[in-house]
Design a protein around this motif. Sequence first.
Motif, PDB file in Angstrom:
ATOM      1  N   TRP A   5      -1.675  -5.513   4.310  1.00 22.39           N
ATOM      2  CA  TRP A   5      -2.669  -5.799   4.856  1.00 22.39           C
ATOM      3  C   TRP A   5      -2.789  -5.271   6.824  1.00 22.39           C
ATOM      4  O   TRP A   5      -3.754  -5.326   7.246  1.00 22.39           O
ATOM      5  N   SER A  50      -5.844  -4.123   9.383  1.00 28.09           N
ATOM      6  CA  SER A  50      -7.249  -5.629   9.236  1.00 28.09           C
ATOM      7  C   SER A  50      -7.969  -5.740   9.835  1.00 28.09           C
ATOM      8  O   SER A  50      -6.373  -6.026  11.303  1.00 28.09           O
ATOM      9  N   PHE A  94       0.008 -10.489  10.952  1.00 25.15           N
ATOM     10  CA  PHE A  94      -0.366 -10.830  10.038  1.00 25.15           C
ATOM     11  C   PHE A  94      -1.514 -12.992   9.271  1.00 25.15           C
ATOM     12  O   PHE A  94      -1.948 -12.574   9.140  1.00 25.15           O
ATOM     13  N   VAL A 121      -4.284 -12.123  10.688  1.00 24.96           N
ATOM     14  CA  VAL A 121      -5.252 -11.287   9.694  1.00 24.96           C
ATOM     15  C   VAL A 121      -5.030 -11.805   7.879  1.00 24.96           C
ATOM     16  O   VAL A 121      -6.610 -11.517   8.027  1.00 24.96           O
ATOM     17  N   ILE A 122      -4.838 -13.008   8.154  1.00 22.12           N
ATOM     18  CA  ILE A 122      -5.379 -13.649   6.644  1.00 22.12           C
ATOM     19  C   ILE A 122      -6.432 -14.623   6.813  1.00 22.12           C
ATOM     20  O   ILE A 122      -6.593 -14.699   6.235  1.00 22.12           O
ATOM     21  N   SER A 173      -9.111 -12.815   6.998  1.00 21.86           N
ATOM     22  CA  SER A 173      -9.533 -12.740   5.264  1.00 21.86           C
ATOM     23  C   SER A 173      -9.973 -13.782   4.988  1.00 21.86           C
ATOM     24  O   SER A 173     -11.647 -14.058   4.373  1.00 21.86           O
ATOM     25  N   ALA A 206       1.089 -16.426   3.158  1.00 17.96           N
ATOM     26  CA  ALA A 206      -0.564 -16.471   3.346  1.00 17.96           C
ATOM     27  C   ALA A 206      -0.969 -18.006   2.404  1.00 17.96           C
ATOM     28  O   ALA A 206      -2.146 -18.339   2.779  1.00 17.96           O
ATOM     29  N   VAL A 265      -8.158  -7.757   2.713  1.00 15.10           N
ATOM     30  CA  VAL A 265      -6.395  -7.411   2.157  1.00 15.10           C
ATOM     31  C   VAL A 265      -6.605  -7.393   0.712  1.00 15.10           C
ATOM     32  O   VAL A 265      -7.983  -7.129   0.425  1.00 15.10           O
TER      33      VAL A 265
END
Length: 285
Positions: free
Chosen positions: A3, A6, A75, A78-79, A82, A156, A217
């Motif tokens: 990840w 991203s 993190f 990024v999730i 996504s 996540a 991801v």
Amino acid sequence: MRWKGSRQSTNFEDRRGMSSGGKLALGGVGGIVVLLIGLFLGGDPQQLLQQLQPMGTQTSGPVEISAEETELTEFVRVILASTEDVWGTIYASAGEDFRPATLVLYRDGTQTGGCGMGASAYGPFYCPADEKVYIDLDFNDELRDRFGATGEFAMAYVLAHEVGHHIQKLTGAMDRVQAARQQLSETEYNRVQVMLELQADFYAGVWAHHANKQSEVHLEYDDIRDGMDAAAAVGDDRLQMQAQGRVVPEAFTHGTSEQRAYWFKKGYDTGDVNQGDTFSDPSLQ
């Protein structure tokens, strides 16, 4: 999972320098009950958060953020990005526009936009009134230390589950469940709440199914196993047994460990939002 580097979502508020300056007092129900409901992930924040009353004042100022928390912040952003990519594509394929949720990071406590006072003790939650997901990143330690849910994908899954509640807000499922409250007994309403939560688990699985193709991801098989473990770790039966040494099925509001892992995996296996009608599933009636 891969990840780093991203895209990070810009639908993000950082309130970690604006946490409550006082403690939170519990209202009409016992503290252990409120705490456990919060840790079940999701809950009904409009009902639950208002049972906390703020004591003290809101303070603001610089906060110290460790390197570990900085990476965890990147993190979750990024999730979130996504999930935006995946659900944006799903909605676009149906000829509809997707309205993303906003992620709010805070510490200790924060005021929501219509769901009362949020508290870290609840764990992550979604407020349908302001369409925001609230997370105190200390919950990552709870996942690991209290629930034994290890691996990056555990967090996540948590975020994808809360975004699943946002999807339910957009589809009207959450409003229909709220409208049914007055017509149902407590036991009947709890059963409907289980259906709502399991559908959010399913939607988390749908995101995981599409993440590799529709976002930056990249997930691997071990990540999906971590997601199933995280779902199972917060099953009603397991949490009730930890808290009181016995299981009370009629008080379930989120589903058993087996059910939560099953619906997450079903979402991942099918990737088809039409396969997630938990409200019509005979096994949940």
